[in-house]
Enzyme design. Structure first.
Site, short mmCIF file in Angstrom:
data_model
loop_
_atom_site.label_atom_id
_atom_site.label_comp_id
_atom_site.label_asym_id
_atom_site.label_seq_id
_atom_site.Cartn_x
_atom_site.Cartn_y
_atom_site.Cartn_z
N LYS A 53 0.57 -1.15 -0.18
CA LYS A 53 0.17 0.14 -0.14
C LYS A 53 1.18 1.14 0.09
O LYS A 53 0.88 2.07 -0.40
CB LYS A 53 -0.91 -0.20 1.20
CG LYS A 53 -1.72 -0.81 1.45
CD LYS A 53 -2.65 -1.42 2.78
CE LYS A 53 -2.77 -2.56 3.14
NZ LYS A 53 -3.26 -2.35 4.61
N GLY A 54 2.08 1.24 -0.02
CA GLY A 54 3.27 2.14 0.98
C GLY A 54 3.10 3.66 0.18
O GLY A 54 3.63 4.44 -0.20
N GLU A 110 7.35 2.26 -5.95
CA GLU A 110 8.26 2.05 -4.83
C GLU A 110 7.87 2.60 -3.92
O GLU A 110 8.13 4.07 -4.38
CB GLU A 110 9.11 1.11 -4.36
CG GLU A 110 9.00 0.29 -2.94
CD GLU A 110 8.37 -0.50 -2.13
OE1 GLU A 110 7.10 0.36 -2.40
OE2 GLU A 110 8.45 -1.80 -2.30
N ASP A 111 7.46 3.10 -2.16
CA ASP A 111 7.59 3.93 -1.46
C ASP A 111 9.29 4.21 -0.58
O ASP A 111 10.13 5.23 -0.24
CB ASP A 111 6.38 3.77 -0.38
CG ASP A 111 6.74 2.19 0.68
OD1 ASP A 111 7.96 1.55 0.01
OD2 ASP A 111 6.16 1.87 1.62
N ASP A 114 14.47 -1.13 2.20
CA ASP A 114 15.21 -0.76 3.25
C ASP A 114 16.38 -2.75 3.00
O ASP A 114 17.47 -1.58 2.19
CB ASP A 114 13.80 -1.55 3.52
CG ASP A 114 14.31 -1.56 5.40
OD1 ASP A 114 15.65 -1.12 5.57
OD2 ASP A 114 14.17 -2.61 6.24
N LYS A 142 17.39 3.34 2.09
CA LYS A 142 17.97 3.12 3.54
C LYS A 142 18.93 2.48 2.36
O LYS A 142 18.79 1.79 3.38
CB LYS A 142 17.23 2.68 3.93
CG LYS A 142 16.30 3.54 5.65
CD LYS A 142 15.31 2.96 6.69
CE LYS A 142 14.37 3.28 6.85
NZ LYS A 142 14.05 2.05 7.78
N PHE A 163 12.68 4.17 11.36
CA PHE A 163 11.52 3.68 10.89
C PHE A 163 10.85 5.26 10.24
O PHE A 163 10.96 5.97 11.27
CB PHE A 163 11.17 2.61 11.95
CG PHE A 163 9.85 2.63 11.97
CD1 PHE A 163 10.06 1.11 10.29
CD2 PHE A 163 9.07 2.38 11.59
CE1 PHE A 163 9.24 0.50 10.45
CE2 PHE A 163 7.44 2.10 10.94
CZ PHE A 163 7.75 0.99 9.65
N VAL A 164 10.82 5.27 9.88
CA VAL A 164 9.98 6.29 9.19
C VAL A 164 8.03 6.39 9.07
O VAL A 164 7.62 4.93 8.39
CB VAL A 164 10.58 7.51 8.21
CG1 VAL A 164 12.03 7.71 8.48
CG2 VAL A 164 10.53 6.09 6.76
N ASP A 170 3.58 3.55 6.97
CA ASP A 170 2.41 3.05 8.06
C ASP A 170 3.53 2.43 8.93
O ASP A 170 4.96 2.41 8.82
CB ASP A 170 1.95 2.48 7.17
CG ASP A 170 1.73 1.01 7.23
OD1 ASP A 170 3.24 0.36 6.50
OD2 ASP A 170 2.06 -0.34 8.14
P1 IMP Z 1 12.19 -4.27 2.41
O1 IMP Z 1 11.48 -5.45 1.52
O2 IMP Z 1 12.65 -4.21 3.39
O3 IMP Z 1 13.41 -3.74 1.02
O4 IMP Z 1 11.30 -3.59 2.83
C1 IMP Z 1 10.51 -2.64 1.80
C2 IMP Z 1 8.98 -2.49 2.27
O5 IMP Z 1 8.85 -2.96 3.46
C3 IMP Z 1 8.65 -1.17 2.51
O6 IMP Z 1 7.85 -1.55 0.52
C4 IMP Z 1 7.63 -1.00 3.15
O7 IMP Z 1 6.38 -1.13 3.43
C5 IMP Z 1 8.36 -1.20 4.48
N1 IMP Z 1 9.34 0.00 5.07
C6 IMP Z 1 10.57 -0.41 5.33
N2 IMP Z 1 11.09 0.56 6.21
C7 IMP Z 1 9.73 1.09 6.40
C8 IMP Z 1 9.98 2.14 7.38
O8 IMP Z 1 11.35 3.37 7.33
N3 IMP Z 1 8.85 3.13 7.61
C9 IMP Z 1 7.68 1.79 7.27
N4 IMP Z 1 7.45 0.64 6.70
C10 IMP Z 1 8.80 0.42 5.91
MG MG Z 2 4.88 -1.54 5.22
#
Ligand code: IMP
Ligand code: MG
Length: 193
Positions: A53-54, A110-111, A114, A142, A163-164, A170
């Protein structure tokens, strides 16, 4: 108690420790990204895949700065389990595309990137469907947290390992409505990071 505070303060401003990216800065950068994407895709019809959703608020603002034709498609992905502020590394497609990206110029919106696991999964999945091209646009990056290397084509902001929330992002499904990117107070997330 958290629920009660929410009904009293729709924007949860007393739960934000720091505004990391103010609204005006966000909006200016989103406009720049839109202009850059528009310049890069001249003459093409972009097949946007927004990750729910982000990304929904970022997407809504970004596409209003696009001057090239484009379609909007959605995929819903879940990558978080267990502790709410750490990726479980387990990625699931909750809702798939309703149209084929085969032969299309796909732009993933994408939002935040991470660990990179979500995007790694999505790009590998989409490549099997033979798009003509595949690029990634993320509002936030990040880099310190990266576990899987992902080539990013458009990045709004690199942010530190915090964490934002806000602007679509969210914590426990809340705070998406904040018009800025903020860091939650540690007592809200219940984590000492
Ligand atoms: P990844 O798979 O670890 O790259 O995580 C990506 C997903 O984790 C993003 O699409 C977000 O939904 C969530 N996410 C990662 N970091 C944050 C944060 O700081 N705040 C909120 N959601 C996050
Ligand atoms: Mg999320």
């Amino acid at each position: 108690m958290a629920r009660k505070r929410m009904t009293e303060m729709p924007h949860h401003e007393n739960e934000i420790a720091q505004v990391l990216i103010p609204e005006e800065v966000l909006q200016a950068r989103v406009a720049e990204l839109g202009a850059q994407i528009s310049a890069d895709y001249v003459g093409r019809d972009v097949f946007i895949v927004a990750i729910l959703k982000g990304a929904f608020i970022f997407l809504a603002d970004l596409i209003r700065h696009l001057t090239v034709p484009h379609e909007i498609h959605f995929m819903a992905i879940s990558s978080y389990g267990g502790r709410a502020t750490q990726s479980s590394g387990v990625v699931r497609i909750l809702m798939d595309l309703e149209a084929s990206p085969e032969g299309r110029d796909v732009l993933i919106v994408e939002d935040i990137i991470d660990s990179g696991r979500t995007l790694d999964y999505i790009t590998r999945n989409l490549r099997t469907r033979n798009p003509a091209s595949l690029r990634i646009c993320t509002l936030l990056d990040k880099p310190e947290r990266r576990e899987v290397e992902i080539p990013l084509d458009y990045v709004g902001f690199e942010i530190p390992n915090e964490f934002v929330v806000g602007y679509g992002l969210d914590f426990d499904e809340h705070y998406r409505n904040l018009p800025y990117i903020g860091v939650l107070k540690p007592e809200v997330t219940g984590e000492e990071t």
